[in-house]
Design a protein around this motif. Structure first.
Motif, PDB file in Angstrom:
ATOM      1  N   LEU A  40      35.610  39.571  56.410  1.00  0.00           N
ATOM      2  CA  LEU A  40      34.459  39.835  55.438  1.00  0.00           C
ATOM      3  C   LEU A  40      35.036  39.373  54.007  1.00  0.00           C
ATOM      4  CD1 LEU A  40      34.485  43.416  56.530  1.00  0.00           C
ATOM      5  CD2 LEU A  40      32.486  41.896  56.345  1.00  0.00           C
ATOM      6  N   GLY A  41      35.883  38.207  54.176  1.00  0.00           N
ATOM      7  CA  GLY A  41      36.115  37.562  52.959  1.00  0.00           C
ATOM      8  C   GLY A  41      37.658  37.837  52.153  1.00  0.00           C
ATOM      9  N   ASP A  42      37.682  37.519  51.109  1.00  0.00           N
ATOM     10  CA  ASP A  42      38.820  37.800  50.112  1.00  0.00           C
ATOM     11  C   ASP A  42      38.487  38.728  49.110  1.00  0.00           C
ATOM     12  OD1 ASP A  42      41.157  37.600  48.722  1.00  0.00           O
ATOM     13  OD2 ASP A  42      40.956  35.695  48.171  1.00  0.00           O
ATOM     14  N   GLY A  43      39.119  39.667  49.040  1.00  0.00           N
ATOM     15  CA  GLY A  43      39.180  40.805  48.263  1.00  0.00           C
ATOM     16  C   GLY A  43      39.641  40.844  46.848  1.00  0.00           C
ATOM     17  N   ALA A  44      40.479  39.518  46.791  1.00  0.00           N
ATOM     18  CA  ALA A  44      41.118  39.544  45.277  1.00  0.00           C
ATOM     19  C   ALA A  44      40.299  39.209  43.992  1.00  0.00           C
ATOM     20  CB  ALA A  44      42.229  38.325  45.497  1.00  0.00           C
ATOM     21  N   GLY A  45      40.631  39.796  43.124  1.00  0.00           N
ATOM     22  CA  GLY A  45      40.035  39.432  41.871  1.00  0.00           C
ATOM     23  C   GLY A  45      38.439  40.000  41.822  1.00  0.00           C
ATOM     24  N   SER A  46      38.076  40.867  42.697  1.00  0.00           N
ATOM     25  CA  SER A  46      36.733  41.400  42.953  1.00  0.00           C
ATOM     26  C   SER A  46      36.155  42.383  41.946  1.00  0.00           C
ATOM     27  CB  SER A  46      36.384  41.471  44.474  1.00  0.00           C
ATOM     28  OG  SER A  46      37.115  42.790  44.726  1.00  0.00           O
ATOM     29  N   GLY A  47      37.385  43.080  41.560  1.00  0.00           N
ATOM     30  CA  GLY A  47      36.904  44.399  40.617  1.00  0.00           C
ATOM     31  C   GLY A  47      36.935  45.695  41.197  1.00  0.00           C
ATOM     32  N   GLN A  82      31.597  50.918  53.896  1.00  0.00           N
ATOM     33  CA  GLN A  82      32.739  50.485  52.875  1.00  0.00           C
ATOM     34  C   GLN A  82      33.807  49.948  53.767  1.00  0.00           C
ATOM     35  OE1 GLN A  82      31.199  53.631  52.548  1.00  0.00           O
ATOM     36  NE2 GLN A  82      29.496  52.289  51.384  1.00  0.00           N
ATOM     37  N   VAL A  83      34.430  48.746  53.551  1.00  0.00           N
ATOM     38  CA  VAL A  83      35.843  48.444  53.732  1.00  0.00           C
ATOM     39  C   VAL A  83      36.663  48.306  52.546  1.00  0.00           C
ATOM     40  CG1 VAL A  83      35.289  45.951  53.563  1.00  0.00           C
ATOM     41  CG2 VAL A  83      37.124  46.824  54.859  1.00  0.00           C
ATOM     42  N   SER A  84      37.872  49.102  52.579  1.00  0.00           N
ATOM     43  CA  SER A  84      38.870  49.191  51.514  1.00  0.00           C
ATOM     44  C   SER A  84      40.013  48.283  51.925  1.00  0.00           C
ATOM     45  CB  SER A  84      39.220  50.648  51.206  1.00  0.00           C
ATOM     46  OG  SER A  84      37.935  51.380  50.683  1.00  0.00           O
ATOM     47  N   ILE A  85      40.698  47.825  50.846  1.00  0.00           N
ATOM     48  CA  ILE A  85      41.936  47.051  50.917  1.00  0.00           C
ATOM     49  C   ILE A  85      43.028  48.033  51.008  1.00  0.00           C
ATOM     50  CG2 ILE A  85      43.515  45.291  50.206  1.00  0.00           C
ATOM     51  CD1 ILE A  85      41.160  43.914  51.336  1.00  0.00           C
ATOM     52  N   ALA A  86      44.029  47.952  51.604  1.00  0.00           N
ATOM     53  CA  ALA A  86      45.298  48.726  51.367  1.00  0.00           C
ATOM     54  C   ALA A  86      46.651  47.859  51.412  1.00  0.00           C
ATOM     55  CB  ALA A  86      45.199  49.803  52.348  1.00  0.00           C
ATOM     56  N   TYR A 244      37.126  42.534  59.107  1.00  0.00           N
ATOM     57  CA  TYR A 244      38.449  42.917  58.241  1.00  0.00           C
ATOM     58  C   TYR A 244      38.310  42.220  57.044  1.00  0.00           C
ATOM     59  CZ  TYR A 244      39.972  37.944  59.664  1.00  0.00           C
ATOM     60  OH  TYR A 244      40.075  36.681  59.696  1.00  0.00           O
ATOM     61  N   LYS A 245      38.848  42.673  56.255  1.00  0.00           N
ATOM     62  CA  LYS A 245      38.985  41.950  54.834  1.00  0.00           C
ATOM     63  C   LYS A 245      40.560  41.886  54.282  1.00  0.00           C
ATOM     64  CE  LYS A 245      36.790  42.416  50.247  1.00  0.00           C
ATOM     65  NZ  LYS A 245      36.116  41.162  50.441  1.00  0.00           N
ATOM     66  N   GLU A 246      40.704  40.834  53.593  1.00  0.00           N
ATOM     67  CA  GLU A 246      42.221  40.614  53.130  1.00  0.00           C
ATOM     68  C   GLU A 246      42.108  40.356  51.741  1.00  0.00           C
ATOM     69  OE1 GLU A 246      43.281  37.327  55.832  1.00  0.00           O
ATOM     70  OE2 GLU A 246      44.743  38.571  56.574  1.00  0.00           O
ATOM     71  N   ALA A 247      43.057  40.581  50.964  1.00  0.00           N
ATOM     72  CA  ALA A 247      43.179  40.143  49.688  1.00  0.00           C
ATOM     73  C   ALA A 247      44.438  39.334  49.166  1.00  0.00           C
ATOM     74  CB  ALA A 247      43.358  41.630  48.813  1.00  0.00           C
ATOM     75  N   ALA A 248      43.943  37.941  48.879  1.00  0.00           N
ATOM     76  CA  ALA A 248      44.959  37.015  48.562  1.00  0.00           C
ATOM     77  C   ALA A 248      45.445  37.374  47.024  1.00  0.00           C
ATOM     78  CB  ALA A 248      44.477  35.822  48.853  1.00  0.00           C
ATOM     79  N   VAL A 249      46.210  38.474  46.604  1.00  0.00           N
ATOM     80  CA  VAL A 249      46.430  38.632  45.188  1.00  0.00           C
ATOM     81  C   VAL A 249      47.574  38.017  44.949  1.00  0.00           C
ATOM     82  CG1 VAL A 249      45.538  41.119  45.813  1.00  0.00           C
ATOM     83  CG2 VAL A 249      47.814  40.781  46.367  1.00  0.00           C
ATOM     84  N   ALA A 250      48.275  37.079  45.700  1.00  0.00           N
ATOM     85  CA  ALA A 250      49.420  36.434  44.944  1.00  0.00           C
ATOM     86  C   ALA A 250      49.078  35.594  44.031  1.00  0.00           C
ATOM     87  CB  ALA A 250      49.805  35.616  46.366  1.00  0.00           C
ATOM     88  N   SER A 251      47.816  35.055  43.663  1.00  0.00           N
ATOM     89  CA  SER A 251      47.656  34.216  42.552  1.00  0.00           C
ATOM     90  C   SER A 251      47.565  35.209  41.383  1.00  0.00           C
ATOM     91  CB  SER A 251      46.504  33.751  42.714  1.00  0.00           C
ATOM     92  OG  SER A 251      45.282  34.426  42.938  1.00  0.00           O
ATOM     93  N   MET A 252      46.952  36.256  41.406  1.00  0.00           N
ATOM     94  CA  MET A 252      46.948  37.200  40.431  1.00  0.00           C
ATOM     95  C   MET A 252      48.426  37.658  39.879  1.00  0.00           C
ATOM     96  SD  MET A 252      43.678  37.163  40.785  1.00  0.00           S
ATOM     97  CE  MET A 252      42.702  38.499  40.233  1.00  0.00           C
ATOM     98  N   LEU A 253      49.242  37.697  40.721  1.00  0.00           N
ATOM     99  CA  LEU A 253      50.426  38.419  40.508  1.00  0.00           C
ATOM    100  C   LEU A 253      51.435  37.219  39.972  1.00  0.00           C
ATOM    101  CD1 LEU A 253      51.560  40.302  43.607  1.00  0.00           C
ATOM    102  CD2 LEU A 253      50.517  41.071  41.401  1.00  0.00           C
ATOM    103  N   GLN A 254      51.156  35.832  40.225  1.00  0.00           N
ATOM    104  CA  GLN A 254      51.646  34.832  39.505  1.00  0.00           C
ATOM    105  C   GLN A 254      51.372  34.748  38.311  1.00  0.00           C
ATOM    106  OE1 GLN A 254      50.677  31.568  42.310  1.00  0.00           O
ATOM    107  NE2 GLN A 254      51.924  32.211  43.851  1.00  0.00           N
TER     108      GLN A 254
END
Lengths: 307, 238
Positions: A40-47, A82-86, A244-254
């Protein structure tokens, strides 16, 4: 007199040394994210940590209105889930005394830590997917009765009845797989189980146990219980049942300087190392951001049989 | 005023004992739920009881979200169950306490936890218990109590009774099984095991339809069922 192990060895030799082999204990590394799951795609930076997945039913046939008559409007049915990232995480603390006294064979080295992190992700992903099996509405099998070939046929028929198209994927608890193969022994004719080969394993990954009648079978020790613990809730499904959905949040944290820049920007999981000088230890934390959801109930059939 | 400290008490067995990890892997918290399409026929009593769904109560599954401070927002999982017409059984629901023919029951707090040797939580129902033998955990299941629990959901009105349409669906599935088994009996007319399996399937169907125990249904089937030839010979078919 000779210099012997029994006497002088008491001072000049040690009781035991580490063998270069570090034997890894059996673990179930089935990864169900690659088994008929919708990404279901990348959840990073989606709000939001939660995505709404809209569902639209375009299963309305045309009608034949009378000549000159206006056609009335038909609205398609809609639904959503709804799918929630945890955050999923595992922490290992290693004291300096342990690390500093290790030989090369004993070391908790980067390669081993990477493998440990990868295993923890795979086991968690499969646990999340398997936990979805319990609440599927369609079900076959008989509580407290061993799984039989009939149950697998029933599941296939159920999926056909609800308009599913192959390929079908099936994940069962190890005992259910044993019961299935035991039941197959009593079957005659062309009902032969195509056992897994090395080529299949390399293509499908750990946990794949074989194919039968066009259905691929996986075994997992994370298949949940049902009916208060009496049964296992295995499942057969077609593509689109679960996602499933993942969130590549590493770039935001960098950007905030929180994560070292060596973590690839598209990473949904990474390892962080923290020194704890007051306790004389090093802390390794594996972080991973993901979530799973049952997208369409009718695309799956629970297989509820004795555990 | 003199102050006295608390005396150290010996740890209880359950505090000391951890389940072997290999036999008891970490498992997620869950809530029991029902689904109007999922029912079990109880062969001992002949009644239809609601199947107990173990609904994962975990952030990241079916829209469940963790809340700051360790809480859990269960809106997503509850919505999934509601959308299927099901009911989430809250462990603190007072309707889980009551009295039946066996006496008083209290099923509140039906989720139990123990730690395994890796320090991870193993969640299981109160109908399960573990016995540690050597380095493995052997799981026992109390079916009688689980049936009482399912029965209490019906008697308390938490879950409506099985719909006739669901029974018909289950009967159709059973008919398919019987047809497949009849073909096998035809292929192996001398095989008593297959004939016996057919008899059980037919009796189960009768029990499901008439809501009578399997033993009673078997008696009825045996009175009416066509006899299967145990010693077939060429050209001789009953």
């Amino acid at each position: 007199m000779a210099i012997t192990y029994a006497t002088e060895g008491a001072d000049l030799r040690v009781a035991e040394v580490a063998n270069p082999l570090l034997h890894l204990i059996l673990a179930d590394l089935t990864d169900l994210y690659g088994v008929g799951m919708v990404n279901l795609g990348d959840g990073a930076g989606s709000g939001s940590s939660t995505d709404n997945i809209s569902k639209l039913d375009l299963d309305d046939p045309m009608t034949a209105p009378a000549e000159g008559a206006a056609v009335s409007a038909t609205d398609p049915a809609t639904a959503s889930v709804q799918v929630s990232i945890a955050r999923q995480a595992l922490r290992r603390d290693i004291t300096d005394l342990f690390a500093g006294t290790g030989t090369s064979a004993m070391a908790f080295n980067p390669a081993l830590i990477a493998q440990d992190a990868a295993n923890s992700i795979v086991i968690r992903r499969t646990g999340l997917v398997a936990s979805l099996f319990s609440s599927v509405s369609n079900s076959v099998g008989t509580t407290t009765v061993d799984l039989s070939v009939d149950d697998i046929y029933d599941a296939m028929f159920q999926l056909h009845t609800t308009l599913n198209q192959p390929p079908f994927f099936c994940t069962l608890y190890s005992e259910q797989i044993n019961n299935f193969q035991s039941s197959l022994r009593g079957e005659g004719g062309a009902n032969q189980f195509k056992a897994v080969t090395a080529e299949m394993l390399s293509a499908k990954g750990p946990g794949f146990v074989g194919s039968w009648n066009g259905v691929d079978f996986w075994s997992s020790d994370q298949v949940p219980t049902a009916n208060g613990g009496a049964d296992s809730a295995g499942c057969m499904w077609s593509m689109g049942a679960f996602g499933y959905k993942e969130a590549a949040v590493a770039s935001m944290l960098q950007q905030g300087g929180s994560v070292i820049s060596s973590v690839p920007a598209e990473s949904a999981a990474w390892i962080e190392v923290q020194r704890s000088p007051d306790t004389g230890s090093t802390i390794y934390v594996y972080n991973y951001y993901t979530g799973v959801v049952e997208i369409e109930d009718d695309r799956a059939c629970a297989i509820i049989t004795d555990r | 005023m003199a102050l006295r400290g608390n005396r150290i008490q010996p740890p209880t067995a359950s505090e000391n004992t951890r389940l072997p990890k290999k036999g008891a892997k970490a498992s997620p918290n869950f809530r029991m739920a029902t689904n109007p399409r999922r029912w079990n026929w109880n062969p001992l009593t002949g009644e239809w009881l609601p199947a107990l769904v173990h609904l994962p109560w975990v952030p990241g599954v079916n829209g469940g979200v963790s809340v700051r401070g360790g809480g859990f927002d269960d809106t997503g999982p509850r919505q999934i169950v509601r959308s299927k017409g099901g009911v989430v059984i809250d462990p603190w629901d007072t309707r889980l306490k009551g009295k039946d023919a066996d006496g008083e029951y209290d099923f509140t707090g039906y989720v139990s936890t123990l730690l395994n040797t890796a320090g991870q939580k193993v969640h299981f129902s109160i109908f399960e218990e573990f016995e540690i033998v050597g380095n493995i955990a052997i799981r026992e299941f109390d079916q009688h109590e689980a049936h009482r629990f399912a029965r209490c959901l019906l008697s308390s009105g938490m879950v409506p009774k099985v719909h006739n349409g669901i029974i018909k669906q289950e009967l159709r599935k059973q008919d398919e099984r019987i047809k497949r088994k009849i073909r096998r009996v035809g292929d192996n007319p001398g095989n008593r095991a297959v004939a016996s399996e057919l008899e059980i399937l037919q009796a189960t169907r009768h029990g499901m339809e008439n809501q009578v125990p399997l033993t009673e249904a078997l008696d009825i089937i045996r009175g009416n069922a066509p006899e299967v030839d145990a010693n077939p010979s060429k050209g001789k078919r009953k």
